[in-house]
Write an enzyme that holds these catalytic residues in place. Structure first.
Site, short mmCIF file in Angstrom:
data_model
loop_
_atom_site.label_atom_id
_atom_site.label_comp_id
_atom_site.label_asym_id
_atom_site.label_seq_id
_atom_site.Cartn_x
_atom_site.Cartn_y
_atom_site.Cartn_z
N ASP A 1 -1.70 2.45 10.20
CA ASP A 1 -1.95 1.84 8.90
C ASP A 1 -0.75 1.05 8.40
O ASP A 1 0.35 1.17 8.91
CB ASP A 1 -2.21 2.95 7.86
N LYS B 1 -3.97 -3.69 6.00
CA LYS B 1 -4.30 -4.97 5.40
C LYS B 1 -3.46 -6.09 6.00
O LYS B 1 -2.26 -5.93 6.19
CB LYS B 1 -3.96 -4.91 3.90
N MET C 1 -1.76 5.70 -5.66
CA MET C 1 -2.47 4.43 -5.87
C MET C 1 -2.68 4.17 -7.37
O MET C 1 -3.76 3.78 -7.80
CB MET C 1 -3.82 4.45 -5.14
N1 SAH Z 1 -2.10 10.03 3.03
C1 SAH Z 1 -1.05 9.50 2.17
C2 SAH Z 1 -1.60 8.81 0.96
C3 SAH Z 1 -2.32 7.53 1.30
S1 SAH Z 1 -2.88 6.70 -0.12
C4 SAH Z 1 -0.12 10.65 1.78
O1 SAH Z 1 -0.43 11.81 2.01
O2 SAH Z 1 0.95 10.37 1.23
C5 SAH Z 1 -1.62 5.52 -0.38
C6 SAH Z 1 -0.76 5.90 -1.56
O3 SAH Z 1 0.16 6.91 -1.20
C7 SAH Z 1 0.11 4.79 -2.08
O4 SAH Z 1 -0.62 3.94 -2.93
C8 SAH Z 1 1.15 5.57 -2.83
O5 SAH Z 1 0.67 6.01 -4.08
C9 SAH Z 1 1.32 6.76 -1.96
N2 SAH Z 1 2.46 6.64 -1.03
C10 SAH Z 1 2.42 6.53 0.30
N3 SAH Z 1 3.66 6.47 0.82
C11 SAH Z 1 4.51 6.55 -0.21
C12 SAH Z 1 5.93 6.57 -0.35
N4 SAH Z 1 6.73 6.48 0.72
N5 SAH Z 1 6.46 6.66 -1.59
C13 SAH Z 1 5.67 6.77 -2.66
N6 SAH Z 1 4.33 6.77 -2.60
C14 SAH Z 1 3.75 6.66 -1.40
#
Ligand code: SAH
Length: 453
Positions: free
Chosen positions: A242, A264, A377
């Protein structure tokens, strides 16, 4: 090879360990993993030894009859005494080991990787104990922790096969096929994968069905990967990843793998979920080891269920490797526990967005004083979230910590309040990925140190 590595059955056998110091303790600690009857021959047993005796792991005796022993360890702190004990044992033809004294050793105790019933012994004939330890820790990290369970599972299958197939050569061919080429990668070596491969081989269709590893890539810092995730990544044929999977994490996948980006593209919508499912199924059907690399934990806002359903429908086996989710990493960044005893009994993980647009959450409970939630998100929904929470009575002074790029070199922590949240996001140019931590304030000492620097 001067020493022959053998594994001795110690069930109900007596092993004598002479000594009451650290050397004797170390020997006992290793031997306690076996089923031996352990007798510590010690005048003044250490506290640790006394405890083991109380717990029934060892017996302590001031003197013991050497003749009853299967093995003898001379591990007193006195070298002359150790050689004397060795001499007595040898006179009775009982193998003896004098701690750190090769002249008094008939055998040496190896470094052991213990996945009972699987055991790997590593010896250097006394030349480099440090090297043995280094090899041991390397193997510890690489071998699946459930190898013992896998081995017992294989035993059960072998028993079944023995009944069904009397020809030993044919049985060996089956095992060569099940545990050979198709499973030469250790990451796939678990009971389910063995069963799957066994069934395929027995059905005569050893077509080499692939396997999918659903892997949590964590928030970005490769230090936050699990050992299992890393193993799967090291042996991937295909990596389907992803947008939020970081470059340093991606670079740890096997170089020769085929990399398929399903995030994306600039200005485009992300690859559709059914297209991702199709790729996973197709690559596994072609017999590849597929790693589906998802940011954070694959089971948190990762649409993992849809991929599981597609794999199940196609009868493809998969293994899940949990990862560190963004909320966990962000909590570490602000040095704040997600739950605090006596303060919040729940730590909500919520999304600011769902398939219908801005998500409707349980605003009333999130607006309660002391409530804590981490919103994924949530950047575009920030003003909406602020409005809904305040409508339900949340105070504008409620602390909100925003963590962008948690665990990455470009991490930013913005400490604000619910009242200032939307404007502060704009002022500080927070563009994501970020989580909004409602009700959390960055640990004060941190803020103070930052202010001072
Ligand atoms: N499966 C992922 C979440 C995916 S949804 C998890 O467990 O973290 C995508 C969202 O995750 C982003 O919009 C953001 O809100 C958050 N996210 C992912 N990586 C991040 C990071 N390094 N720092 C802060 N937020 C993060």
């Amino acid at each position: 090879m001067r020493y022959l590595p053998i594994h001795i059955d110690l069930k109900d056998k007596t092993v004598l360990v002479f000594g009451d110091g650290p050397a004797a303790e170390a020997k006992l600690r290793t031997l306690m993993k076996t089923d031996a009857r352990l007798v510590a021959v010690a005048d003044t047993p250490s506290t640790e030894m006394a405890l083991w005796a109380r717990e029934g792991h060892i017996e302590i005796s001031a003197d013991a009859d050497l003749a009853t022993a299967t093995l003898v360890y001379a591990a007193t702190e006195d070298e002359t005494e150790n050689l004397r004990i060795a001499g007595r044992a040898r006179a009775l033809r009982i193998p003896v080991n004098a701690a750190d004294q090769p002249a008094g050793c008939d055998f040496i105790t190896p470094a052991i990787v213990d996945r009972t019933p699987v055991a790997i012994s590593i010896g250097t004939e006394g030349t480099a104990p440090g090297l043995a330890r280094a090899l041991k820790s390397d193997l510890e990290a690489r071998l699946p922790s459930d190898l013992g369970q896998t081995s017992r599972h294989i035993k059960a299958l072998r028993d079944t096969l023995k009944v069904e197939e009397p020809d030993i050569a044919k049985r060996q061919a089956v095992w060569a096929d099940v545990l050979g080429a198709g499973l030469n990668d250790l990451t796939s070596l678990n009971a389910d994968a063995v069963s799957e491969r066994y069934d395929a081989v027995r059905a005569g269709s050893a077509s080499g069905q692939g396997h999918v590893h659903i892997v949590g890539a964590g928030p970005g810092d490769p230090d936050l990967l699990t050992v299992g995730a890393l193993r799967a990544m090291h042996s991937a044929d295909v990596v389907v990843y992803d947008r939020l999977v970081s470059e340093p994490v991606l670079s740890l996948c096997r170089r020769e793998a085929e990399f398929v980006y399903v995030g994306k593209q600039a200005g485009e919508a992300s690859t559709r979920q059914d297209e991702i499912n199709r790729i996973l199924v197709e690559k596994a059907h072609e017999g590849y080891r597929v790693v589906r690399l998802k940011s954070g934990d694959p089971l948190v806002f990762g649409r993992a269920e849809e991929e599981f359903a597609a794999l199940d429908a196609a009868r493809i086996g998969f293994t899940i490797h949990p990862g560190i989710t963004a909320a966990a990493a962000a909590a570490a960044s602000i040095r704040h526990s997600l739950t605090v005893r006596g303060e919040n009994t729940a730590a909500v993980l919520a999304t600011g967005h769902d398939e219908n647009g801005f998500a409707e959450l349980d605003w009333a409970s999130l607006a309660e004083p002391g409530a804590r939630a981490t919103i994924y998100m949530g950047l575009r929904a920030a003003r909406f979230i602020q409005g809904r929470l305040m409508l339900h009575g949340a105070r504008p002074t409620t602390p909100v910590a925003v963590v962008e790029n948690a665990s990455r070199p470009d991490e930013v922590v913005l400490q604000t309040t619910l009242g200032d949240l939307p404007d502060d996001l704009v002022t500080h140019g927070i563009s994501g990925p970020a989580v909004l931590m409602i009700g959390y304030a960055r640990r004060a000492a941190q803020a103070h140190l930052k202010a001072a620097s």
